[in-house]
Design an enzyme around this catalytic site. Structure first.
Site, PDB file in Angstrom:
ATOM      1  N   GLY A 114       0.818  -1.217   0.000  1.00  0.00           N
ATOM      2  CA  GLY A 114       0.000   0.000   0.000  1.00  0.00           C
ATOM      3  C   GLY A 114       0.844   1.256   0.000  1.00  0.00           C
ATOM      4  O   GLY A 114       2.063   1.218   0.132  1.00  0.00           O
ATOM      5  N   ARG A 161       3.839   6.147   1.595  1.00  0.00           N
ATOM      6  CA  ARG A 161       4.279   7.554   1.619  1.00  0.00           C
ATOM      7  C   ARG A 161       3.684   8.306   0.440  1.00  0.00           C
ATOM      8  O   ARG A 161       4.257   9.274  -0.047  1.00  0.00           O
ATOM      9  CB  ARG A 161       5.793   7.624   1.574  1.00  0.00           C
ATOM     10  CG  ARG A 161       6.400   6.908   0.380  1.00  0.00           C
ATOM     11  CD  ARG A 161       7.818   7.308   0.234  1.00  0.00           C
ATOM     12  NE  ARG A 161       8.490   6.447  -0.735  1.00  0.00           N
ATOM     13  CZ  ARG A 161       9.705   6.664  -1.157  1.00  0.00           C
ATOM     14  NH1 ARG A 161      10.378   7.695  -0.716  1.00  0.00           N
ATOM     15  NH2 ARG A 161      10.258   5.851  -2.021  1.00  0.00           N
ATOM     16  N   LYS A 169       3.898  11.951  -3.580  1.00  0.00           N
ATOM     17  CA  LYS A 169       4.833  10.953  -3.056  1.00  0.00           C
ATOM     18  C   LYS A 169       5.732  11.674  -2.060  1.00  0.00           C
ATOM     19  O   LYS A 169       6.319  12.706  -2.404  1.00  0.00           O
ATOM     20  CB  LYS A 169       5.658  10.374  -4.218  1.00  0.00           C
ATOM     21  CG  LYS A 169       6.550   9.214  -3.861  1.00  0.00           C
ATOM     22  CD  LYS A 169       7.013   8.549  -5.143  1.00  0.00           C
ATOM     23  CE  LYS A 169       7.901   7.363  -4.886  1.00  0.00           C
ATOM     24  NZ  LYS A 169       8.241   6.684  -6.151  1.00  0.00           N
ATOM     25  N   ASP A 209       9.147   6.241   7.212  1.00  0.00           N
ATOM     26  CA  ASP A 209       8.825   7.573   7.743  1.00  0.00           C
ATOM     27  C   ASP A 209       7.819   8.321   6.871  1.00  0.00           C
ATOM     28  O   ASP A 209       7.427   9.439   7.194  1.00  0.00           O
ATOM     29  CB  ASP A 209      10.117   8.402   7.904  1.00  0.00           C
ATOM     30  CG  ASP A 209      10.834   8.634   6.580  1.00  0.00           C
ATOM     31  OD1 ASP A 209      10.340   8.154   5.527  1.00  0.00           O
ATOM     32  OD2 ASP A 209      11.893   9.278   6.595  1.00  0.00           O
ATOM     33  N   GLY A 210       7.441   7.719   5.747  1.00  0.00           N
ATOM     34  CA  GLY A 210       6.453   8.370   4.885  1.00  0.00           C
ATOM     35  C   GLY A 210       6.992   9.526   4.060  1.00  0.00           C
ATOM     36  O   GLY A 210       6.244  10.208   3.379  1.00  0.00           O
ATOM     37  N   ARG A 232       2.746  13.569  -8.736  1.00  0.00           N
ATOM     38  CA  ARG A 232       2.869  12.652  -9.868  1.00  0.00           C
ATOM     39  C   ARG A 232       1.536  12.532 -10.598  1.00  0.00           C
ATOM     40  O   ARG A 232       0.489  12.439  -9.974  1.00  0.00           O
ATOM     41  CB  ARG A 232       3.307  11.304  -9.305  1.00  0.00           C
ATOM     42  CG  ARG A 232       3.407  10.201 -10.303  1.00  0.00           C
ATOM     43  CD  ARG A 232       4.308   9.107  -9.790  1.00  0.00           C
ATOM     44  NE  ARG A 232       3.594   8.141  -8.970  1.00  0.00           N
ATOM     45  CZ  ARG A 232       4.177   7.079  -8.417  1.00  0.00           C
ATOM     46  NH1 ARG A 232       5.477   6.873  -8.574  1.00  0.00           N
ATOM     47  NH2 ARG A 232       3.487   6.237  -7.689  1.00  0.00           N
ATOM     48  N   ARG A 243      -2.221  -1.357  -9.863  1.00  0.00           N
ATOM     49  CA  ARG A 243      -1.076  -2.233 -10.140  1.00  0.00           C
ATOM     50  C   ARG A 243      -1.523  -3.684 -10.122  1.00  0.00           C
ATOM     51  O   ARG A 243      -2.599  -4.005  -9.606  1.00  0.00           O
ATOM     52  CB  ARG A 243      -0.024  -2.060  -9.022  1.00  0.00           C
ATOM     53  CG  ARG A 243       0.295  -0.648  -8.690  1.00  0.00           C
ATOM     54  CD  ARG A 243       0.289  -0.417  -7.165  1.00  0.00           C
ATOM     55  NE  ARG A 243       0.327   1.019  -6.865  1.00  0.00           N
ATOM     56  CZ  ARG A 243       1.444   1.716  -6.819  1.00  0.00           C
ATOM     57  NH1 ARG A 243       2.581   1.113  -6.959  1.00  0.00           N
ATOM     58  NH2 ARG A 243       1.415   3.014  -6.590  1.00  0.00           N
ATOM     59  N   ASP A 272       3.991  -4.887  -7.446  1.00  0.00           N
ATOM     60  CA  ASP A 272       3.355  -3.627  -7.035  1.00  0.00           C
ATOM     61  C   ASP A 272       3.877  -2.452  -7.858  1.00  0.00           C
ATOM     62  O   ASP A 272       3.371  -1.337  -7.730  1.00  0.00           O
ATOM     63  CB  ASP A 272       3.576  -3.361  -5.539  1.00  0.00           C
ATOM     64  CG  ASP A 272       5.036  -3.441  -5.136  1.00  0.00           C
ATOM     65  OD1 ASP A 272       5.666  -4.482  -5.384  1.00  0.00           O
ATOM     66  OD2 ASP A 272       5.560  -2.457  -4.588  1.00  0.00           O
TER      67      ASP A 272
HETATM   68  P1  AMP Z   1       8.725   1.507  -3.718  1.00  0.00           P
HETATM   69  O1  AMP Z   1      10.038   0.831  -3.608  1.00  0.00           O
HETATM   70  O2  AMP Z   1       8.821   3.018  -3.708  1.00  0.00           O
HETATM   71  O3  AMP Z   1       7.895   0.993  -4.847  1.00  0.00           O
HETATM   72  O4  AMP Z   1       7.958   1.158  -2.364  1.00  0.00           O
HETATM   73  C1  AMP Z   1       7.649  -0.150  -1.936  1.00  0.00           C
HETATM   74  C2  AMP Z   1       6.748  -0.072  -0.722  1.00  0.00           C
HETATM   75  O5  AMP Z   1       7.412   0.545   0.370  1.00  0.00           O
HETATM   76  C3  AMP Z   1       5.479   0.740  -0.938  1.00  0.00           C
HETATM   77  O6  AMP Z   1       4.450   0.145  -0.194  1.00  0.00           O
HETATM   78  C4  AMP Z   1       5.860   2.086  -0.374  1.00  0.00           C
HETATM   79  O7  AMP Z   1       4.738   2.838   0.027  1.00  0.00           O
HETATM   80  C5  AMP Z   1       6.728   1.710   0.797  1.00  0.00           C
HETATM   81  N1  AMP Z   1       7.697   2.765   1.152  1.00  0.00           N
HETATM   82  C6  AMP Z   1       8.822   3.100   0.473  1.00  0.00           C
HETATM   83  N2  AMP Z   1       9.482   4.095   1.102  1.00  0.00           N
HETATM   84  C7  AMP Z   1       8.755   4.410   2.198  1.00  0.00           C
HETATM   85  C8  AMP Z   1       8.897   5.368   3.271  1.00  0.00           C
HETATM   86  N3  AMP Z   1       9.941   6.205   3.329  1.00  0.00           N
HETATM   87  N4  AMP Z   1       7.933   5.379   4.213  1.00  0.00           N
HETATM   88  C9  AMP Z   1       6.889   4.553   4.177  1.00  0.00           C
HETATM   89  N5  AMP Z   1       6.696   3.641   3.220  1.00  0.00           N
HETATM   90  C10 AMP Z   1       7.614   3.559   2.237  1.00  0.00           C
HETATM   91 MG    MG Z   2       6.226   1.134  -5.720  1.00  0.00          MG
END
Ligand code: AMP
Ligand code: MG
Length: 501
Positions: free
Chosen positions: A86, A89, A109, A121-122, A172, A179, A248
């Site tokens: 999900g 962030r 994002k 940390d979002g 974005r 997905r 995803d």
């Molecule tokens: P991504 O690699 O950006 O496709 O992210 C993979 C998953 O990790 C997704 O569910 C993102 O929302 C989560 N995610 C990535 N970076 C963060 C972050 N700094 N804080 C919270 N969730 C994250």
């Molecule tokens: Mg992703």
């Protein structure tokens, strides 16, 4: 923001998101607004390129009509299944209809923690936000379906990674954020009713052509296979390596999404991997087509309850048909790849021998005796010079670049004969080649240079310059000559990109 939002995802797909608010940030500053894209969306770009725009794109002051939600999805990450990922962030602000009548998502994002953040940390750091901005615009200019950046802001916060970094938020725009993992989320919960709703929604939004079909869900699978095959062929033909092709990160729309550890290959080597966490090379350049096929098999699995209904309740039959469709992926891929390769080689007609002609050119580009391969981008660009009967022997010509002289000697006469068989003017053939073979790609050392200047010095000039180079990748401009060349082997050795930053 004078936008008319119409939020169909939130309206139709309850259970696939949670309403959530963006975190307040202390000191938003607009780094870059994408004026062209803003105008496509019917936004007043001038008015938004302001302090007020910064407040909007940082999530502090949201325009009317937005109903921010965090999307739920699952996913296979490096082969392992997580039933709940999900938007950890990210937030979807809503949807608008652009000036071509197309429905587009607008999302943040880096807008703070959500119920899906797990340990994160979002937040997003400035460097990765600018990377996504640059590479998305480069892909768009290369004619490859992609999400795009509408705006980048800094937040005035520090985010902690291996070191302290300036915080940022990316806005974005996407055809949608659905997905393969969105389907997996519902399948993992055995929620067939919602699965059907989601599939119908995706058909309405992205595949209206299959709507009247007898077996629309099988047709959806077939259509997605073809769209992804085309996308991956596009990547392969520009040397793009996504780096984290988890389920995803595979969209139903067929757009490229999530520019994390992605990078373009300089020296041709099919085994190229840049991502630091991809230790097995699962997502290496050459593995992208089979991995896409693997992801599509996960999609078919998630869709199985609906496919079974379409098979008169017989699951075995559904599996068998789905496997047949998945087995066609390679064929779809090769068809798209070869069509692209023909264009790259200046060919307009089809000849049986073209497949071998293309693969032999590539094979000859591979490094010899442990040395570097030829620069993938320049090799095709210089080949256009040879099509016009010039440049082959110049110090910057194909021969110097290619390396494997014996392979080139064997290959060039075959290609030249094939080119002549089309009976077109050489200048025209060269021009057609230059219109599809970029002279500028986001070279890794240039991207890093731009990100470092912005992050460490607050200097956005290299970012702006690189962006303007990448927005016209096919037009050679003398003042940007230095952007066309690869880093030296020394500079690029061991280049790594980092994920999830
Ligand atoms: P991504 O690699 O950006 O496709 O992210 C993979 C998953 O990790 C997704 O569910 C993102 O929302 C989560 N995610 C990535 N970076 C963060 C972050 N700094 N804080 C919270 N969730 C994250
Ligand atoms: Mg992703």
């Amino acid at each position: 923001m004078n936008l008319q939002f119409d939020n169909s995802y939130a309206r139709d797909l309850e259970g696939l998101y949670v309403p959530w608010k963006a975190a307040e940030v202390p000191e938003p500053k607009l780094v870059r607004l994408n004026h062209g894209l803003a105008e496509e969306l019917g936004l007043d770009a001038k008015a938004l390129d302001s302090a007020a725009g910064a407040q909007i794109f940082a999530g502090n002051k949201l325009p009317g009509g937005t109903a921010t939600i965090a999307l739920a999805y699952a996913g296979h990450q490096f082969g392992g299944f997580s039933p709940q990922l999900g938007d950890g962030r990210a937030l979807l602000l809503g949807e608008v209809i652009d000036n071509k009548g197309k429905r587009r998502d607008i999302a943040f994002k880096g807008s703070g923690r959500t119920p899906f953040s797990r340990g994160g940390d979002g937040k997003a750091a400035l460097g990765p936000v600018l990377r996504e901005y640059l590479i998305g615009e480069a892909m768009h200019a290369l004619g490859i379906p992609t999400t795009r950046a509408l705006a980048a802001v800094t937040t005035g916060e520090i985010v902690r990674r291996e070191r302290n970094l300036p915080g940022a938020v990316l806005t974005r725009v996407a055809a949608s954020h659905i997905r393969v993992g969105s389907f997996q989320f519902l399948a993992a919960r055995g929620d067939e009713a919602r699965l059907k709703k989601l599939a119908d929604y995706v058909i309405d939004r992205h595949y209206p052509e299959v709507k009247g079909a007898q077996q629309p869900y099988f047709e959806l699978l077939r259509a997605l296979c073809d769209r992804q095959a085309k996308l991956i062929a596009n990547w392969i033909n520009v040397g793009f390596i996504h780096g984290v092709m988890n389920t995803d990160n595979m969209t139903l729309s067929g757009e490229t999404i999530d520019y994390g550890p992605c990078a373009f290959m300089d020296h041709y080597n099919p085994a190229t991997v840049f991502s630091s966490i991809d230790e097995q090379g699962r997502y290496a350049y050459v593995n992208q087509p089979p991995i896409a096929n693997w992801n599509l098999a996960r999609f078919a699995e998630a869709l199985l309850p609906l496919l079974t209904v379409e098979s008169g309740g017989e699951q075995d039959k559904a599996v068998e048909r789905a496997m047949e469709i998945l087995a066609d992926f390679q064929q779809h891929y090769e068809r798209h790849w070869l069509a692209g390769m023909r264009r790259k080689l200046g060919l307009t007609r089809e000849d049986e021998a073209d497949f071998a002609l293309a693969t032999d050119f590539l094979a000859g580009m591979e490094g010899q005796d442990g040395g570097a391969g030829a620069d993938f981008t320049l090799a095709f660009r210089r080949l256009a010079d040879v099509a016009e009967g010039r440049g082959e022997l110049s110090p910057f010509g194909l021969r110097k670049l290619y390396g494997n002289a014996a392979a080139l000697d064997a290959w060039l006469p075959r290609w030249q004969a094939r080119l002549q068989s089309e009976g077109l003017a050489p200048e025209k053939q060269a021009a057609a080649m230059r219109a599809v073979n970029p002279v500028y790609i986001p070279r890794n050392h240039r991207v890093e240079e731009a990100l470092a200047a912005a992050t460490d010095l607050g200097d956005y000039a290299p970012f702006e310059r690189l962006l303007s180079v990448l927005q016209q990748p096919f037009d050679e401009r003398i003042e940007f000559a230095a952007y066309a060349t690869p880093a030296t082997m020394e500079e690029s050795r061991g280049y790594q990109t980092f994920c999830g930053t």
